[in-house]
Design a protein around this motif. Structure first.
Motif, PDB file in Angstrom:
ATOM      1  N   LYS A  71       0.830  -1.211   0.000  1.00  0.00           N
ATOM      2  CA  LYS A  71       0.000   0.000   0.000  1.00  0.00           C
ATOM      3  C   LYS A  71       0.861   1.257   0.000  1.00  0.00           C
ATOM      4  O   LYS A  71       0.527   2.245  -0.656  1.00  0.00           O
ATOM      5  N   SER A  73       0.757   3.899  -3.030  1.00  0.00           N
ATOM      6  CA  SER A  73       0.387   5.291  -2.772  1.00  0.00           C
ATOM      7  C   SER A  73       1.428   6.250  -3.338  1.00  0.00           C
ATOM      8  O   SER A  73       1.082   7.270  -3.944  1.00  0.00           O
ATOM      9  N   LYS A 121       1.105   6.296  -7.083  1.00  0.00           N
ATOM     10  CA  LYS A 121      -0.068   7.077  -7.503  1.00  0.00           C
ATOM     11  C   LYS A 121       0.234   8.575  -7.459  1.00  0.00           C
ATOM     12  O   LYS A 121      -0.092   9.304  -8.402  1.00  0.00           O
ATOM     13  N   CYS A 122       0.867   9.038  -6.389  1.00  0.00           N
ATOM     14  CA  CYS A 122       1.224  10.460  -6.280  1.00  0.00           C
ATOM     15  C   CYS A 122       2.196  10.879  -7.381  1.00  0.00           C
ATOM     16  O   CYS A 122       2.041  11.951  -7.978  1.00  0.00           O
TER      17      CYS A 122
END
Length: 113
Positions: free
Chosen positions: A76, A80, A83-84
C-alpha cells in the motif's frame, strides 16, 4: 469477522451414527489493491516529466512485488507513492504541453518566423 476473510462451514464427511469433530477453515480473501503499473508505464513512455514516470514505474513494480510476498502494508505504501508520482507526472506534463502550445501560437500570432 473482517470482510477480507471468508469462512467455510464445517466439513461434512460420510454419514455415520458417530459424531465426528468439525473443522473451520478461515481463508483470507484475494488482495485486490491497485499497483498502478499500467498507468506508470504510460507515464514513463509518453508523459515522462523529469523522470517522474520512471520513478513511478519503479514504485509500482515494488508494490506488485510486496503484494506477491504478502506484505500488504508495504504494498500500500509503494502503491500510494506511485499514484502520487503518476499524478504529478501527468499534471506537469499537461501543463508543459499547454505552455508549449501557447508559446507556439503566440510566435505565429506576432508574425515572427
Amino acid at each position: 469477522m473482517p470482510k477480507e476473510q471468508q469462512v467455510m462451514g464445517p466439513l461434512k464427511g460420510p454419514h455415520s451414527s458417530t459424531s465426528a469433530p468439525t473443522t473451520m477453515i478461515n481463508m483470507p480473501a484475494e488482495i485486490s489493491m491497485p499497483d498502478h503499473v499500467i498507468w506508470s508505464t504510460f507515464n514513463a513512455l509518453f508523459l515522462n516529466f523529469c523522470c517522474l514516470g520512471f520513478i513511478a514505474y519503479a514504485h509500482s513494480v515494488k508494490s506488485r512485488d510486496r503484494k506477491m510476498v504478502g506484505d500488504v502494508t508495504g504494498a500500500k505504501a509503494y502503491a500510494s507513492t506511485a499514484k502520487c508520482l503518476n499524478i504529478c507526472a501527468l499534471v506537469f506534463s499537461i501543463i508543459m504541453i499547454i505552455v508549449f502550445i501557447a508559446l507556439y501560437a503566440s510566435k505565429f500570432s506576432y508574425g515572427a518566423f
